[in-house]
Design a protein around this motif. Structure first.
Motif, mmCIF file in Angstrom:
data_model
loop_
_atom_site.group_PDB
_atom_site.id
_atom_site.type_symbol
_atom_site.label_atom_id
_atom_site.label_comp_id
_atom_site.label_asym_id
_atom_site.label_seq_id
_atom_site.Cartn_x
_atom_site.Cartn_y
_atom_site.Cartn_z
ATOM 1 N N TYR A 10 91.799 57.660 34.472
ATOM 2 C CA TYR A 10 91.675 58.757 35.440
ATOM 3 C C TYR A 10 92.525 58.510 36.679
ATOM 4 O O TYR A 10 93.310 59.370 37.093
ATOM 5 N N ALA A 28 97.994 64.142 42.066
ATOM 6 C CA ALA A 28 96.762 64.795 42.506
ATOM 7 C C ALA A 28 95.975 63.805 43.363
ATOM 8 O O ALA A 28 96.299 62.618 43.413
ATOM 9 N N VAL A 31 90.423 65.681 42.454
ATOM 10 C CA VAL A 31 89.582 65.534 41.268
ATOM 11 C C VAL A 31 88.566 64.431 41.530
ATOM 12 O O VAL A 31 88.932 63.301 41.879
ATOM 13 N N LEU A 71 95.867 60.684 37.667
ATOM 14 C CA LEU A 71 95.933 61.423 38.931
ATOM 15 C C LEU A 71 97.119 60.946 39.769
ATOM 16 O O LEU A 71 97.797 61.752 40.418
ATOM 17 N N LEU A 76 94.036 67.775 32.856
ATOM 18 C CA LEU A 76 94.356 67.471 34.267
ATOM 19 C C LEU A 76 95.674 68.137 34.664
ATOM 20 O O LEU A 76 95.813 68.665 35.769
ATOM 21 N N GLN A 90 92.779 61.639 44.178
ATOM 22 C CA GLN A 90 91.594 61.028 43.582
ATOM 23 C C GLN A 90 90.461 61.051 44.587
ATOM 24 O O GLN A 90 90.587 60.532 45.691
ATOM 25 N N VAL A 107 96.501 70.674 38.157
ATOM 26 C CA VAL A 107 97.202 70.151 39.318
ATOM 27 C C VAL A 107 98.056 71.239 39.972
ATOM 28 O O VAL A 107 98.830 71.902 39.308
#
Lengths: 494, 494
Positions: free
Chosen positions: B190, B199, B180, B194, B166, B201, B170
């Motif tokens: 997850y 990032a 993502v 994130l 991940l 979600q 990013v």
């Protein structure tokens, strides 16, 4: 809709990859980590070539690039491995081949594990019993100053804990972006972590002329300059120094603490070499102890995180990835956030926690394993002290190499004079001059050391970091070979 | 100069802390991780109260919140622990109490370690020999489709490898920020990762009515909506599902791969439960295998990362933190960047690497340890299958609880009806309704499960995740107690 929607189709009909150098995380791209950089990759290749029978001017590659004692032949401490083996395979508790105190330790640890097994997750901050053992160790180390197990978090080696604390500290954008003061030369975990987290690296220089001493005036210079473009919020100290090997005097630590307090900087004390002090007159003082003894307001208000590891010291158990951080005066709500962040990673590796527990609560004089444990421990530390001295001595006999005393840690960081023509040649090749030197050294002698440019150094000076870990019988020839290579290299480019 | 320069002095004369909720990393603040959240902290407190003799309506807390088999009493697989004990304490190689094949395995691994010791760092991607073992395992698993050891990176559990991938993905800001896609319900690693990485979600919903099936139309809906405000670049799949227990059909995987390829999404396949498939007619298909069998352009171009772990399966060795990621069709330059990023963490814990090596290369039929290994492995998997079935059955007999088949993994994720007055009461308390239910369940029965709101669920629906790991003799009474509590809770708020 964003521009990202466009699907690029290259001339050959292939779709472009989703993840390319251009589209990947730019912070990760900026990360550098010299200790395992190109020179180490080349060392790996050379080892492979040797195995394949390719002729070289040497018969083995000597990895003096990384503080990895057991890779250099140091034997594990018997007691540590006995206890861990008992924990891994409890059937052995019935074996007559293990001493009683090792069995007692193992049983005590297994009792504290979920399902009495190392295979269960521990709580995210580490097994409570071991956090208590760590607290007792810190209290003994610091002459009775209390340590609270709730302020201790076990980790996956010290690196992991350092990253966690830095991660909490990072905020802001543009001129309010978090700045972190780090020593130059530094251990490149710091620069790598700051690049990855998009924080601002603020360099303060250690004084090579005074055995890599830390000077508060230099801290102040660095801080003032940095405030023009970022928000400095933390100050990292490595003591004993990596790669520089100095051990800080108590007065220096006091001055640093006063400075951090006045300037409102969170202190991060990397103290993983606290057992590695060799020089006469040098003594390790923990930041926690000095801070506490300074009394209020420092003792009651100055925020501090101190890091330790099972990878260094006399045990050198790098592969197990064990360590801890003790936080002092951390805001309670932030500490809850830290706890939450750690819980996402579930837990630090339990075998590393077990080894840490042995390191902080070794056999007592009345225990059957005491004598052997003590003998093994002393032997390692005495040999490291002898190697530290030998390194300094041999390098300082070589013209064009100057090496400060290796007071502690596991490295020498000698300064080398490189002839102007070598510097020019390096530039033509697009290499840092000391990288050029180290690469040539590796190719011609098999000695793998890391160029000073990987750690940072004053412009126009050149260094390399070499561990003092090779076994005694190899170290002297190694140091001499290196000095001779430097002389030859100097002649070649004069 | 930035505003950060101002030193705040509070009314009481104390300086403000450097690090507070207001000044800390805002991304870390946004992280949530329910599996170890408030309900688990309360469970810890209750355990302490029980130990102190406080009277409760139950005698023990049952931790059905986390997939931690050994904490629930599952015994380690003997062969795995024998080999690891031999590696930890090689003196045992002389002991007659260990089978020959365990000794051979241990010697082979020690030969591949620096200084022939687990205490040396391994290379950052993991011991080469073990990466080769993993590659052979993948080839066998996937019916002979080749796997390249150079595309395999060992890790500190699967979580660590997922975070690494991940982290590479990013980039961007505002409408170009990386999005993502993750399933809802999801495993909250997850969402936590994130949030930490800043990032976006992007939720796609699994279809509870069709046993938590994944539907490409829903993927497309989620993707299209997300493109308004971010740049979706990756798609995460958990198969078998956590917390939802479904096992994906091959056609579904093909459809997902076509979708990812057309929409240029990097695929992340969380396949840590690949050995945990119980339902008749269900079978695990790896994304790598399906991708490869689909031929070009998928096989040659679609980027994929597949994750595995030693924490689940039949071994449940969570505490050792071992795992790996295999990358497929990754850009070569990006792969170098990944290698560099991993090198900063030095190496994954070596004991976890050793266990992984046993998992991917277990005893062969001709080996002395084969029979016992096979018997232990089958016993665990058979019991898990029986517990999966029992869970589904008991829950579905309870009015107001509906449980999809637990086809795989280690969890049930039943839907519970909660009366409107209970929902209202929860809102008054500022709690998610299922958190309120789970907290009451814990206080009154000692059963610790995680509310569905910690994993995500369709609005207005309520669930909890409960592991199928408690021992058989405890599981049936547990399921019944839980069902009865739900009935009582429903009456109370009707």
């Amino acid at each position: 809709m964003g521009t990202c929607l466009m699907t690029s189709v290259a001339m050959n009909g292939l779709k472009e990859k989703v993840l390319t150098l251009d589209t990947m995380n730019p912070c990760v791209r900026r990360v550098e980590y010299a200790v395992r950089g190109p020179i180490v990759l080349r060392a790996l290749e050379l080892e492979q070539e040797l195995r394949q029978g390719v002729k070289k001017p040497f018969t083995e590659v000597i990895r003096a690039n990384i503080g990895d004692a057991q890779a250099m032949g140091q034997k594990p401490i018997t007691f540590l491995r006995q206890v861990l083996a008992l924990c891994v395979h409890p059937d052995l508790l019935n074996s007559p081949d293990f001493p009683e105190d090792a069995k007692r330790k193992a049983e005590r640890i297994l009792q504290a594990c979920g399902g009495h097994s190392l295979g269960a997750y521990s709580v995210s901050s580490g097994i409570q019993l071991i956090r208590e053992d760590v607290a007792s160790y810190i209290e003994r180390r610091d002459g009775g100053i209390p340590a609270d197990p709730n302020n201790i978090y076990l980790s996956t080696g010290a690196s992991d804990a350092i990253l966690t604390v830095l991660k909490l500290l990072v905020a802001g954008e543009g001129p309010t972006r978090t700045g972190v003061l780090i020593p130059i030369p530094q251990y490149p975990l710091y620069s790598a972590a700051l690049a990855e987290l998009n924080a601002v690296q603020v360099d303060y220089y250690l004084d090579e002329e005074r055995a890599w001493a830390l000077d508060v005036a230099e801290l102040r210079r660095a801080l003032c300059q940095a405030r023009d473009h970022c928000c400095p919020r933390a100050l990292c100290i490595i003591n004993p120094g990596n790669p520089t090997g100095q051990v800080q005097a108590r007065e220096c630590i006091e001055a640093v603490i006063r400075f951090a307090f006045e300037e409102r900087l969170f202190l991060m004390a990397d103290e993983v070499y606290q057992d590695n002090v060799y020089a006469e007159g040098s003594q390790f003082h923990s930041f926690k102890k000095v801070l506490t003894e300074m009394g209020p307001p420092y003792a009651t208000q100055q925020e501090l995180a101190s890091f330790h590891s099972v990878s260094k010291g006399y045990m050198g158990e790098c592969g197990f990835r064990g360590g801890y951080v003790e936080v002092v005066n951390l805001d309670a709500a932030v500490q809850q956030q830290m706890q939450k962040l750690l819980s996402v990673r579930l837990c630090p590796p339990v075998p590393g926690q077990v080894l840490l527990s042995m390191v902080v609560s070794p056999p007592a004089p009345s225990d059957p394993s005491f004598a052997q444990f003590q003998a093994e421990r002393q032997a390692v530390l005495a040999e490291l002290a002898a190697k530290a001295k030998l390194t300094e001595q041999v390098f300082n006999e070589a013209p064009g190499i100057r090496c400060n005393p290796v007071q502690g840690a596991m490295y020498s960081f000698p300064r080398v004079q490189l002839p102007p023509r070598a510097v020019q040649r390096a530039q033509e090749l697009g290499l840092a001059p000391d990288m050029f030197f180290c690469m040539r050294l590796l190719e011609e002698t098999g000695i793998c050391v890391v160029p000073g440019s990987g750690f940072g150094q004053r412009e126009g000076t050149y260094h390399f970091r070499m561990t003092i870990l090779p076994p005694m019988e190899k170290l002297r020839p190694l140091l001499e070979k290196l000095s001779q290579f430097h002389a030859k290299f100097t002649r070649e480019y004069s």
